[in-house]
Design a protein around this motif. Structure first.
Motif, PDB file in Angstrom:
ATOM      1  N   GLY A   1     -15.048   2.682  -5.422  1.00 14.55           N
ATOM      2  CA  GLY A   1     -14.059   1.853  -4.744  1.00 14.55           C
ATOM      3  C   GLY A   1     -13.261   2.637  -3.726  1.00 14.55           C
ATOM      4  O   GLY A   1     -12.169   2.240  -3.345  1.00 14.55           O
ATOM      5  N   LYS A   2     -13.828   3.755  -3.261  1.00 11.71           N
ATOM      6  CA  LYS A   2     -13.145   4.611  -2.291  1.00 11.71           C
ATOM      7  C   LYS A   2     -13.973   4.729  -1.016  1.00 11.71           C
ATOM      8  O   LYS A   2     -15.187   4.544  -1.013  1.00 11.71           O
ATOM      9  CB  LYS A   2     -12.915   6.017  -2.862  1.00 11.71           C
ATOM     10  CG  LYS A   2     -12.204   6.069  -4.207  1.00 11.71           C
ATOM     11  CD  LYS A   2     -10.791   5.576  -4.128  1.00 11.71           C
ATOM     12  CE  LYS A   2     -10.065   5.745  -5.449  1.00 11.71           C
ATOM     13  NZ  LYS A   2     -10.688   5.039  -6.571  1.00 11.71           N
TER      14      LYS A   2
ATOM     15  N   ALA B   1       0.847  -1.194   0.000  1.00  9.48           N
ATOM     16  CA  ALA B   1       0.000   0.000   0.000  1.00  9.48           C
ATOM     17  C   ALA B   1       0.878   1.238   0.000  1.00  9.48           C
ATOM     18  O   ALA B   1       2.047   1.199   0.401  1.00  9.48           O
ATOM     19  CB  ALA B   1      -0.916   0.009   1.227  1.00  9.48           C
TER      20      ALA B   1
ATOM     21  N   ALA C   1      -3.567  -0.610  -2.758  1.00  5.50           N
ATOM     22  CA  ALA C   1      -4.431   0.157  -1.863  1.00  5.50           C
ATOM     23  C   ALA C   1      -3.692   1.410  -1.415  1.00  5.50           C
ATOM     24  O   ALA C   1      -2.456   1.465  -1.463  1.00  5.50           O
ATOM     25  CB  ALA C   1      -4.855  -0.664  -0.651  1.00  5.50           C
TER      26      ALA C   1
ATOM     27  N   TRP D   1     -12.268  -4.076   8.476  1.00 12.94           N
ATOM     28  CA  TRP D   1     -12.780  -2.748   8.126  1.00 12.94           C
ATOM     29  C   TRP D   1     -14.261  -2.609   8.455  1.00 12.94           C
ATOM     30  O   TRP D   1     -14.661  -1.627   9.085  1.00 12.94           O
ATOM     31  CB  TRP D   1     -12.473  -2.470   6.658  1.00 12.94           C
ATOM     32  CG  TRP D   1     -13.008  -1.191   6.091  1.00 12.94           C
ATOM     33  CD1 TRP D   1     -13.805  -1.057   4.991  1.00 12.94           C
ATOM     34  CD2 TRP D   1     -12.773   0.150   6.546  1.00 12.94           C
ATOM     35  NE1 TRP D   1     -14.084   0.261   4.744  1.00 12.94           N
ATOM     36  CE2 TRP D   1     -13.467   1.033   5.681  1.00 12.94           C
ATOM     37  CE3 TRP D   1     -12.045   0.689   7.610  1.00 12.94           C
ATOM     38  CZ2 TRP D   1     -13.448   2.411   5.845  1.00 12.94           C
ATOM     39  CZ3 TRP D   1     -12.039   2.078   7.787  1.00 12.94           C
ATOM     40  CH2 TRP D   1     -12.723   2.916   6.901  1.00 12.94           C
TER      41      TRP D   1
ATOM     42  N   THR E   1      -8.178  -4.980   5.382  1.00 17.77           N
ATOM     43  CA  THR E   1      -9.210  -5.507   4.499  1.00 17.77           C
ATOM     44  C   THR E   1      -8.862  -5.277   3.030  1.00 17.77           C
ATOM     45  O   THR E   1      -9.012  -6.179   2.194  1.00 17.77           O
ATOM     46  CB  THR E   1     -10.570  -4.878   4.837  1.00 17.77           C
ATOM     47  OG1 THR E   1     -10.944  -5.270   6.168  1.00 17.77           O
ATOM     48  CG2 THR E   1     -11.653  -5.314   3.871  1.00 17.77           C
ATOM     49  N   ALA E   2      -8.375  -4.076   2.698  1.00 12.02           N
ATOM     50  CA  ALA E   2      -8.076  -3.753   1.299  1.00 12.02           C
ATOM     51  C   ALA E   2      -6.976  -4.639   0.724  1.00 12.02           C
ATOM     52  O   ALA E   2      -6.966  -4.946  -0.474  1.00 12.02           O
ATOM     53  CB  ALA E   2      -7.687  -2.281   1.170  1.00 12.02           C
TER      54      ALA E   2
ATOM     55  N   THR F   1      -7.294   2.807  -8.176  1.00 11.80           N
ATOM     56  CA  THR F   1      -6.888   1.917  -7.087  1.00 11.80           C
ATOM     57  C   THR F   1      -7.685   2.237  -5.818  1.00 11.80           C
ATOM     58  O   THR F   1      -7.888   3.407  -5.493  1.00 11.80           O
ATOM     59  CB  THR F   1      -5.384   2.076  -6.818  1.00 11.80           C
ATOM     60  OG1 THR F   1      -4.673   1.866  -8.040  1.00 11.80           O
ATOM     61  CG2 THR F   1      -4.904   1.073  -5.786  1.00 11.80           C
ATOM     62  N   PRO F   2      -8.152   1.223  -5.094  1.00  5.69           N
ATOM     63  CA  PRO F   2      -8.908   1.478  -3.865  1.00  5.69           C
ATOM     64  C   PRO F   2      -8.119   2.341  -2.881  1.00  5.69           C
ATOM     65  O   PRO F   2      -6.902   2.188  -2.737  1.00  5.69           O
ATOM     66  CB  PRO F   2      -9.128   0.072  -3.298  1.00  5.69           C
ATOM     67  CG  PRO F   2      -9.072  -0.832  -4.484  1.00  5.69           C
ATOM     68  CD  PRO F   2      -8.060  -0.223  -5.399  1.00  5.69           C
TER      69      PRO F   2
ATOM     70  N   TYR G   1      -8.651  -0.482   7.567  1.00  8.25           N
ATOM     71  CA  TYR G   1      -8.916  -0.357   6.131  1.00  8.25           C
ATOM     72  C   TYR G   1      -7.884  -1.129   5.314  1.00  8.25           C
ATOM     73  O   TYR G   1      -8.223  -1.892   4.398  1.00  8.25           O
ATOM     74  CB  TYR G   1      -8.913   1.118   5.712  1.00  8.25           C
ATOM     75  CG  TYR G   1      -9.075   1.269   4.221  1.00  8.25           C
ATOM     76  CD1 TYR G   1     -10.329   1.234   3.634  1.00  8.25           C
ATOM     77  CD2 TYR G   1      -7.960   1.398   3.393  1.00  8.25           C
ATOM     78  CE1 TYR G   1     -10.478   1.323   2.254  1.00  8.25           C
ATOM     79  CE2 TYR G   1      -8.098   1.488   2.015  1.00  8.25           C
ATOM     80  CZ  TYR G   1      -9.359   1.446   1.458  1.00  8.25           C
ATOM     81  OH  TYR G   1      -9.501   1.518   0.085  1.00  8.25           O
TER      82      TYR G   1
ATOM     83  N   SER H   1     -18.716   5.416   1.883  1.00  6.84           N
ATOM     84  CA  SER H   1     -18.038   4.729   0.786  1.00  6.84           C
ATOM     85  C   SER H   1     -18.855   4.867  -0.480  1.00  6.84           C
ATOM     86  O   SER H   1     -20.072   5.098  -0.448  1.00  6.84           O
ATOM     87  CB  SER H   1     -17.842   3.247   1.117  1.00  6.84           C
ATOM     88  OG  SER H   1     -17.008   3.088   2.248  1.00  6.84           O
TER      89      SER H   1
END
Length: 314
Positions: free
Chosen positions: A240-241, A137, A174, A294, A285-286, A208-209, A282, A313
């Motif tokens: 996706g955010k 990340a 992420a 999350w 999970t991501a 990207t998330p 976060y 979200s």
């Protein structure tokens, strides 16, 4: 601690583990003017450690953001923190020919860390072979958040609004963007528009998330808009955010840049506790490390009697 603070941190993160931290690890950087120095922090035990590459805010260095880094590493992440060319520790003169392109050097610094992860591993006693290269990340605060966003797919827009070069990196899956600057153009003050032409981000291709973290009292001196300017990366990017709005928080978000730092205008340990646990949850999970982490953190925040923030979200 208040009931709100307890609920905000009511996520099961487990007991902290001992941490090792090594600095500087020096990565060769031809064309940069000087080699890239990074700090590497990681749990002393455990394997397949997910990685966070962290970009500091203007003037900061690899030594900053201990309230976040200490927590992330004590709970399972390895964190690599480069010192960018704008750091006060380097004291680059304003007329240095690299100054207009520091925003680009910053992005290259993060990419250089990704390219050099094997070197980074080998430089830290006991870390070799323990990083999970499939779970990386990127995170950053303020200017560092804009830097991080470029690896997630954000672009610098040209004078006519055309997207600049794609600097995204597929190794990043992420992101966490803390107090990330918003749109440029008419939203900037005349001073910012004149001196910081790179402050013209386009988020339409930031696929990207990511979790965007914004303080609802963060009034920038670079924008004519209010605190909602710091939510643009959330509202203007593809789905996706997630957005964490921290109530009462200013640009330091309660003091994430360091313990007892003088630039913190809104010191609040409960806010910092909220941010570090929710960002941890976060990313867990991501990055595929805990599917329920999350959602559980979001539920704990929503159930707080006097919540310190809210999550949405899209």
């Amino acid at each position: 601690m208040t009931h709100a603070g307890m609920a905000a941190t009511d996520v099961n993160v487990g007991a902290p583990t001992p941490v090792i931290s090594v600095k500087p690890v020096v990565l060769p950087a031809p064309g940069r003017g000087e080699d890239l120095r990074v700090r590497v922090s990681a749990p002393a035990t455990g394997n397949e450690l997910p990685v966070i590459v962290f970009s500091h805010g203007f003037g900061e260095s690899m030594d900053g953001y201990a309230p976040l880094v200490d927590f992330w590493t004590a709970h399972g992440f390895a964190v690599v923190q480069p010192t960018h060319l704008d750091s006060r520790t380097l004291n680059l003169p304003p007329d240095d020919p690299r100054t207009p392109l520091i925003w680009r050097f910053r992005v290259e610094d993060l990419t250089r860390v990704l390219d050099g992860l094997e070197f980074v591993e080998a430089a830290v006693p006991g870390l070799a072979g323990r990083l999970d290269r499939s779970r990386i990340a990127v995170a950053g605060h303020s200017w560092g958040a804009q830097t991080a966003s470029m690896l997630l797919g954000a672009r610098v827009l040209g004078a006519e609004g055309e997207p600049g070069e794609d600097l995204s990196d597929p190794r990043i899956t992420a992101g966490v963007l803390l107090a990330v600057p918003g749109a440029g153009g008419a939203d900037l003050t005349p001073f910012a528009a004149e001196h910081f032409p790179f402050m013209n981000p386009g988020f339409a291709e930031m696929t990207t998330p990511a979790l965007v973290v914004a303080g609802d009292r963060d009034q920038s001196l670079l924008s004519v808009r209010g605190p909602d300017w710091f939510t643009d990366a959330y509202f203007q990017s593809p789905h996706g955010k997630s957005l964490l709005t921290v109530f009462g928080a200013e640009h330091s978000l309660g003091g994430i840049s360091g313990y007892n730092v003088t630039e913190t205008t809104d010191e609040n340990p409960a806010r910092v506790a909220l941010i570090r646990r929710l960002t941890w949850a976060y990313l867990r999970t991501a990055l595929g490390l805990g599917d329920s982490t999350w959602p559980a953190a979001r539920a704990a925040l929503a159930e707080a009697g006097e919540p310190l923030g809210r999550v949405e979200s899209r």
